[in-house]
Design a protein around this motif. Structure first.
Motif, PDB file in Angstrom:
ATOM      1  N   ILE A 176       0.823  -1.210   0.000  1.00  0.00           N
ATOM      2  CA  ILE A 176       0.000   0.000   0.000  1.00  0.00           C
ATOM      3  C   ILE A 176       0.860   1.263   0.000  1.00  0.00           C
ATOM      4  O   ILE A 176       0.365   2.353   0.274  1.00  0.00           O
ATOM      5  CB  ILE A 176      -0.990   0.030   1.185  1.00  0.00           C
ATOM      6  N   THR A 177       2.145   1.128  -0.319  1.00  0.00           N
ATOM      7  CA  THR A 177       3.023   2.290  -0.364  1.00  0.00           C
ATOM      8  C   THR A 177       3.499   2.545  -1.793  1.00  0.00           C
ATOM      9  O   THR A 177       3.450   1.665  -2.649  1.00  0.00           O
ATOM     10  CB  THR A 177       4.252   2.109   0.544  1.00  0.00           C
ATOM     11  N   VAL A 178       3.956   3.784  -2.028  1.00  0.00           N
ATOM     12  CA  VAL A 178       4.563   4.132  -3.316  1.00  0.00           C
ATOM     13  C   VAL A 178       6.031   3.746  -3.234  1.00  0.00           C
ATOM     14  O   VAL A 178       6.759   4.261  -2.376  1.00  0.00           O
ATOM     15  CB  VAL A 178       4.424   5.632  -3.612  1.00  0.00           C
ATOM     16  N   PRO A 179       6.506   2.815  -4.063  1.00  0.00           N
ATOM     17  CA  PRO A 179       7.890   2.351  -3.974  1.00  0.00           C
ATOM     18  C   PRO A 179       8.895   3.503  -4.018  1.00  0.00           C
ATOM     19  O   PRO A 179       8.740   4.454  -4.787  1.00  0.00           O
ATOM     20  CB  PRO A 179       8.041   1.444  -5.204  1.00  0.00           C
ATOM     21  N   GLY A 180       9.909   3.404  -3.160  1.00  0.00           N
ATOM     22  CA  GLY A 180      10.971   4.402  -3.145  1.00  0.00           C
ATOM     23  C   GLY A 180      10.612   5.699  -2.457  1.00  0.00           C
ATOM     24  O   GLY A 180      11.380   6.662  -2.523  1.00  0.00           O
ATOM     25  N   THR A 181       9.424   5.750  -1.805  1.00  0.00           N
ATOM     26  CA  THR A 181       9.000   6.972  -1.119  1.00  0.00           C
ATOM     27  C   THR A 181       8.548   6.635   0.300  1.00  0.00           C
ATOM     28  O   THR A 181       8.509   5.473   0.698  1.00  0.00           O
ATOM     29  CB  THR A 181       7.829   7.656  -1.850  1.00  0.00           C
ATOM     30  N   GLN A 182       8.177   7.674   1.038  1.00  0.00           N
ATOM     31  CA  GLN A 182       7.613   7.514   2.371  1.00  0.00           C
ATOM     32  C   GLN A 182       6.089   7.667   2.349  1.00  0.00           C
ATOM     33  O   GLN A 182       5.468   7.917   3.378  1.00  0.00           O
ATOM     34  CB  GLN A 182       8.219   8.565   3.317  1.00  0.00           C
ATOM     35  N   HIS A 183       5.473   7.510   1.181  1.00  0.00           N
ATOM     36  CA  HIS A 183       4.046   7.784   1.022  1.00  0.00           C
ATOM     37  C   HIS A 183       3.210   6.507   0.964  1.00  0.00           C
ATOM     38  O   HIS A 183       3.588   5.531   0.330  1.00  0.00           O
ATOM     39  CB  HIS A 183       3.795   8.578  -0.264  1.00  0.00           C
ATOM     40  N   VAL A 184       2.052   6.572   1.609  1.00  0.00           N
ATOM     41  CA  VAL A 184       1.024   5.559   1.391  1.00  0.00           C
ATOM     42  C   VAL A 184       0.358   5.853   0.058  1.00  0.00           C
ATOM     43  O   VAL A 184       0.061   7.006  -0.262  1.00  0.00           O
ATOM     44  CB  VAL A 184      -0.015   5.591   2.530  1.00  0.00           C
ATOM     45  N   ASP A 185       0.144   4.833  -0.752  1.00  0.00           N
ATOM     46  CA  ASP A 185      -0.468   4.988  -2.066  1.00  0.00           C
ATOM     47  C   ASP A 185      -1.994   4.987  -1.902  1.00  0.00           C
ATOM     48  O   ASP A 185      -2.590   3.958  -1.591  1.00  0.00           O
ATOM     49  CB  ASP A 185      -0.040   3.830  -2.976  1.00  0.00           C
ATOM     50  N   PRO A 186      -2.661   6.137  -2.111  1.00  0.00           N
ATOM     51  CA  PRO A 186      -4.112   6.175  -1.922  1.00  0.00           C
ATOM     52  C   PRO A 186      -4.871   5.337  -2.934  1.00  0.00           C
ATOM     53  O   PRO A 186      -6.047   5.016  -2.716  1.00  0.00           O
ATOM     54  CB  PRO A 186      -4.449   7.668  -2.062  1.00  0.00           C
ATOM     55  N   GLY A 187      -4.222   4.956  -4.026  1.00  0.00           N
ATOM     56  CA  GLY A 187      -4.864   4.075  -4.983  1.00  0.00           C
ATOM     57  C   GLY A 187      -4.812   2.621  -4.570  1.00  0.00           C
ATOM     58  O   GLY A 187      -5.589   1.796  -5.056  1.00  0.00           O
ATOM     59  N   SER A 223      -1.759  16.779  -3.369  1.00  0.00           N
ATOM     60  CA  SER A 223      -1.362  15.374  -3.422  1.00  0.00           C
ATOM     61  C   SER A 223       0.124  15.244  -3.738  1.00  0.00           C
ATOM     62  O   SER A 223       0.643  15.896  -4.647  1.00  0.00           O
ATOM     63  CB  SER A 223      -2.164  14.634  -4.499  1.00  0.00           C
ATOM     64  N   GLU A 224       0.799  14.382  -2.985  1.00  0.00           N
ATOM     65  CA  GLU A 224       2.216  14.123  -3.202  1.00  0.00           C
ATOM     66  C   GLU A 224       2.444  12.821  -3.979  1.00  0.00           C
ATOM     67  O   GLU A 224       3.579  12.454  -4.251  1.00  0.00           O
ATOM     68  CB  GLU A 224       2.949  14.069  -1.864  1.00  0.00           C
ATOM     69  N   THR A 225       1.368  12.126  -4.301  1.00  0.00           N
ATOM     70  CA  THR A 225       1.501  10.824  -4.949  1.00  0.00           C
ATOM     71  C   THR A 225       0.927  10.798  -6.370  1.00  0.00           C
ATOM     72  O   THR A 225       1.237   9.888  -7.135  1.00  0.00           O
ATOM     73  CB  THR A 225       0.814   9.738  -4.122  1.00  0.00           C
ATOM     74  N   ALA A 226       0.083  11.751  -6.737  1.00  0.00           N
ATOM     75  CA  ALA A 226      -0.604  11.693  -8.032  1.00  0.00           C
ATOM     76  C   ALA A 226       0.386  11.683  -9.204  1.00  0.00           C
ATOM     77  O   ALA A 226       0.248  10.878 -10.134  1.00  0.00           O
ATOM     78  CB  ALA A 226      -1.561  12.877  -8.167  1.00  0.00           C
ATOM     79  N   ALA A 227       1.394  12.559  -9.161  1.00  0.00           N
ATOM     80  CA  ALA A 227       2.347  12.628 -10.272  1.00  0.00           C
ATOM     81  C   ALA A 227       3.153  11.337 -10.389  1.00  0.00           C
ATOM     82  O   ALA A 227       3.406  10.839 -11.492  1.00  0.00           O
ATOM     83  CB  ALA A 227       3.282  13.818 -10.087  1.00  0.00           C
ATOM     84  N   ARG A 228       3.535  10.763  -9.258  1.00  0.00           N
ATOM     85  CA  ARG A 228       4.325   9.522  -9.280  1.00  0.00           C
ATOM     86  C   ARG A 228       3.505   8.380  -9.848  1.00  0.00           C
ATOM     87  O   ARG A 228       3.997   7.571 -10.626  1.00  0.00           O
ATOM     88  CB  ARG A 228       4.806   9.179  -7.872  1.00  0.00           C
ATOM     89  N   ARG A 229       2.239   8.316  -9.469  1.00  0.00           N
ATOM     90  CA  ARG A 229       1.381   7.227  -9.962  1.00  0.00           C
ATOM     91  C   ARG A 229       1.094   7.400 -11.439  1.00  0.00           C
ATOM     92  O   ARG A 229       1.011   6.428 -12.188  1.00  0.00           O
ATOM     93  CB  ARG A 229       0.085   7.193  -9.163  1.00  0.00           C
ATOM     94  N   ALA A 230       0.959   8.672 -11.894  1.00  0.00           N
ATOM     95  CA  ALA A 230       0.692   8.925 -13.310  1.00  0.00           C
ATOM     96  C   ALA A 230       1.887   8.539 -14.169  1.00  0.00           C
ATOM     97  O   ALA A 230       1.761   8.131 -15.307  1.00  0.00           O
ATOM     98  CB  ALA A 230       0.356  10.390 -13.516  1.00  0.00           C
ATOM     99  N   GLY A 231       3.106   8.691 -13.571  1.00  0.00           N
ATOM    100  CA  GLY A 231       4.318   8.360 -14.327  1.00  0.00           C
ATOM    101  C   GLY A 231       4.582   6.882 -14.377  1.00  0.00           C
ATOM    102  O   GLY A 231       5.375   6.414 -15.165  1.00  0.00           O
TER     103      GLY A 231
END
Length: 214
Positions: free
Chosen positions: A170-181, A206-214
């Protein structure tokens, strides 16, 4: 390109006097330490977070409130929607012995709530009470302030989060963020259990939207 703003339709309302106001909040499982050193496990449907603080609403007669008055460490475990049946198995149980008079018609005493719910204790890092191994998100915390309600029926408890554990899924790889998706909390909606529906969009911060879009 920004979408052109539209005026949302005006709704017509009726007056209600609902018996409860659980209008859709995440369920958390709180682990605290009993006087004999064993763990208490309790579902709570009044919880929210701001910064590194989690705010909880706890009934004054519950084992959890009594434990935190003397031993301020706890774990805020956030279950996923697939755990709703385990949460519901906990709902009619209390760690208070004897059972408070107001609870006796509905609740029964259970000393081992982990076993009763089919959940597994997991050692914590910064606090004494265990985590719930099946929960994807676990917050080790310590009570910093307790405030009684105006009618004396519950406490508002403010707890500082000391350590966060998250399932890598449930996290964004390589970050300290929980992935809301990827993360969906179990939501208690007027005494019914729900998960999140499809994502509608994201906030401008949002700190995760750009990372998930990429």
């Amino acid at each position: 390109m920004n979408a052109t703003p539209t005026t949302a339709p005006v709704r017509h309302h009726r007056t209600l006097t609902p018996s409860i106001l659980y209008f859709g909040t995440p369920v958390v499982l709180l682990t605290t330490e009993n006087p004999d050193g064993t763990a208490n496990l309790a579902p709570v449907s009044s919880a929210w977070a701001l910064g590194r603080t989690v705010v909880l609403g706890l009934g004054v007669d519950g084992r959890t409130a009594h434990n935190l008055a003397d031993r301020p460490d706890l774990v805020v475990n956030l279950p996923s929607p697939d755990l709703w049946e385990a949460v519901e198995r906990l709902a009619p149980l209390t760690g208070a012995d004897p059972v408070p008079p107001a609870k006796r018609p509905v609740y029964r005493y259970e000393p081992d709530k982990f076993a009763a719910a089919g959940l597994t204790p997991q050692a914590s890092v910064r606090v004494g009470p265990p985590r719930v191994a099946q929960c994807p998100l676990q917050l080790e915390a310590r009570v910093r302030q307790r405030t009684p309600s105006a009618d004396g029926s519950f406490w508002t408890v403010e707890a500082e989060v000391l350590h966060v554990h998250a399932d890598p899924d449930i996290t964004v790889p390589g970050t300290q963020h929980v992935d809301p998706g990827a993360w969906s909390p179990l939501v208690y909606n007027f005494r019914h259990y729900h998960g999140l529906g499809p994502e509608l969009g994201h906030g401008f911060r949002s700190e995760t939207a750009a990372r998930r879009a990429g």
